[in-house]
Enzyme design. Structure first.
Site, PDB file in Angstrom:
ATOM      1  N   ASN A 143       2.424   1.432   4.292  1.00 47.35           N
ATOM      2  CA  ASN A 143       2.749   0.172   4.982  1.00 47.35           C
ATOM      3  C   ASN A 143       2.459   0.267   6.485  1.00 47.35           C
ATOM      4  O   ASN A 143       3.148  -0.365   7.293  1.00 47.35           O
ATOM      5  CB  ASN A 143       4.212  -0.247   4.730  1.00 47.35           C
ATOM      6  CG  ASN A 143       4.530  -1.687   5.131  1.00 47.35           C
ATOM      7  OD1 ASN A 143       5.648  -1.989   5.510  1.00 47.35           O
ATOM      8  ND2 ASN A 143       3.568  -2.581   5.068  1.00 47.35           N
TER       9      ASN A 143
ATOM     10  N   CYS B   9       0.869  -1.183   0.000  1.00 44.68           N
ATOM     11  CA  CYS B   9       0.000   0.000   0.000  1.00 44.68           C
ATOM     12  C   CYS B   9       0.903   1.229   0.000  1.00 44.68           C
ATOM     13  O   CYS B   9       2.089   1.140  -0.337  1.00 44.68           O
ATOM     14  CB  CYS B   9      -0.955  -0.011   1.185  1.00 44.68           C
ATOM     15  SG  CYS B   9      -0.139   0.016   2.812  1.00 44.68           S
TER      16      CYS B   9
ATOM     17  N   CYS C  13      -1.257   0.773   7.380  1.00 42.24           N
ATOM     18  CA  CYS C  13      -2.693   0.473   7.530  1.00 42.24           C
ATOM     19  C   CYS C  13      -3.098  -0.765   6.738  1.00 42.24           C
ATOM     20  O   CYS C  13      -3.281  -1.853   7.292  1.00 42.24           O
ATOM     21  CB  CYS C  13      -3.549   1.666   7.101  1.00 42.24           C
ATOM     22  SG  CYS C  13      -3.297   3.149   8.105  1.00 42.24           S
ATOM     23  N   ARG C  14      -3.237  -0.625   5.415  1.00 43.87           N
ATOM     24  CA  ARG C  14      -3.826  -1.710   4.624  1.00 43.87           C
ATOM     25  C   ARG C  14      -2.911  -2.909   4.426  1.00 43.87           C
ATOM     26  O   ARG C  14      -3.342  -4.055   4.625  1.00 43.87           O
ATOM     27  CB  ARG C  14      -4.275  -1.162   3.253  1.00 43.87           C
ATOM     28  CG  ARG C  14      -5.439  -0.206   3.361  1.00 43.87           C
ATOM     29  CD  ARG C  14      -5.608   0.583   2.084  1.00 43.87           C
ATOM     30  NE  ARG C  14      -4.474   1.484   1.870  1.00 43.87           N
ATOM     31  CZ  ARG C  14      -4.276   2.218   0.794  1.00 43.87           C
ATOM     32  NH1 ARG C  14      -5.151   2.149  -0.204  1.00 43.87           N
ATOM     33  NH2 ARG C  14      -3.234   3.016   0.702  1.00 43.87           N
ATOM     34  N   SER C  15      -1.657  -2.665   4.001  1.00 47.49           N
ATOM     35  CA  SER C  15      -0.814  -3.839   3.674  1.00 47.49           C
ATOM     36  C   SER C  15      -0.384  -4.638   4.903  1.00 47.49           C
ATOM     37  O   SER C  15      -0.349  -5.872   4.828  1.00 47.49           O
ATOM     38  CB  SER C  15       0.371  -3.456   2.779  1.00 47.49           C
ATOM     39  OG  SER C  15       1.243  -2.557   3.401  1.00 47.49           O
TER      40      SER C  15
ATOM     41  N   ASP D  18      -8.204   3.719   1.145  1.00 46.93           N
ATOM     42  CA  ASP D  18      -7.231   4.165   2.141  1.00 46.93           C
ATOM     43  C   ASP D  18      -7.965   4.666   3.385  1.00 46.93           C
ATOM     44  O   ASP D  18      -8.720   5.634   3.306  1.00 46.93           O
ATOM     45  CB  ASP D  18      -6.406   5.292   1.515  1.00 46.93           C
ATOM     46  CG  ASP D  18      -5.278   5.751   2.425  1.00 46.93           C
ATOM     47  OD1 ASP D  18      -5.278   5.385   3.621  1.00 46.93           O
ATOM     48  OD2 ASP D  18      -4.408   6.470   1.932  1.00 46.93           O
TER      49      ASP D  18
END
Ligand code: 4NP
Length: 155
Positions: A10, A7, A12-14, A124
């Protein structure tokens, strides 16, 4: 088999995808053959643990992200990993722009694998409300299941 989630930051999402996918492959006894990691397209959060909101949302589902640390995606990642999975189109385009041409086939949008969501991006959650993190988890859990199914089919 090596899978990298990417993401922007690195944090939050990934890392959420890394934690969810690792737990899933371990529960299916694929933790040995499948190596999982995550990275960011940008350098803002190198060395930092995941966002506290991401950690809390994952912890509510029994997933511990506290030991993860941010890093930036590198050229070597395209050689090392079999799947380089972008969380959104911006991540996808950035990765394609730095990847050697012969290896771009490894870069995919993670949400391609989600059977229950028509979305092609994981939104996001960084600047949004707290509920964004639960929605991110729902989407990631769906795509993670689809990815395990694809890997089982192909290998
Ligand atoms: P992520 O979220 O890409 O899911 O880790 C973000 C984290 C940090 C920033 C943006 C998105 N930032 O602008 O610092």
């Amino acid at each position: 088999m090596k899978v990298l989630f990417v993401c922007l930051g690195n944090i939050c999402r990934s890392p959420t995808a890394e934690g969810v996918f690792r737990k899933l492959v371990e529960s299916e006894n694929l933790g040995g053959p499948i190596f999982v990691d995550s990275a960011g397209t940008h350098a803002y959060h190198i060395g930092q643990p995941p966002d506290p909101r991401a950690q809390a949302a994952a912890a509510r589902r029994g997933i511990d992200l506290s030991g993860l640390r941010g890093r930036q995606a590198t050229l070597e990642d395209f050689h090392e990993f079999d799947y380089v999975l972008a969380m959104d189109r911006e991540n996808y385009e950035y990765l394609r722009s730095i990847c050697p041409h012969a290896l771009t086939y490894k870069i995919r949008l993670f949400m391609e694998f989600a059977p229950d969501y028509p979305n092609d991006e994981v939104p996001d959650p960084y600047f949004g409300g707290i509920n964004g993190f639960d929605r991110v988890l729902d989407m990631i859990e769906d795509a993670a299941g689809g990815l395990v199914a694809e890997i089982r089919r192909r290998y």
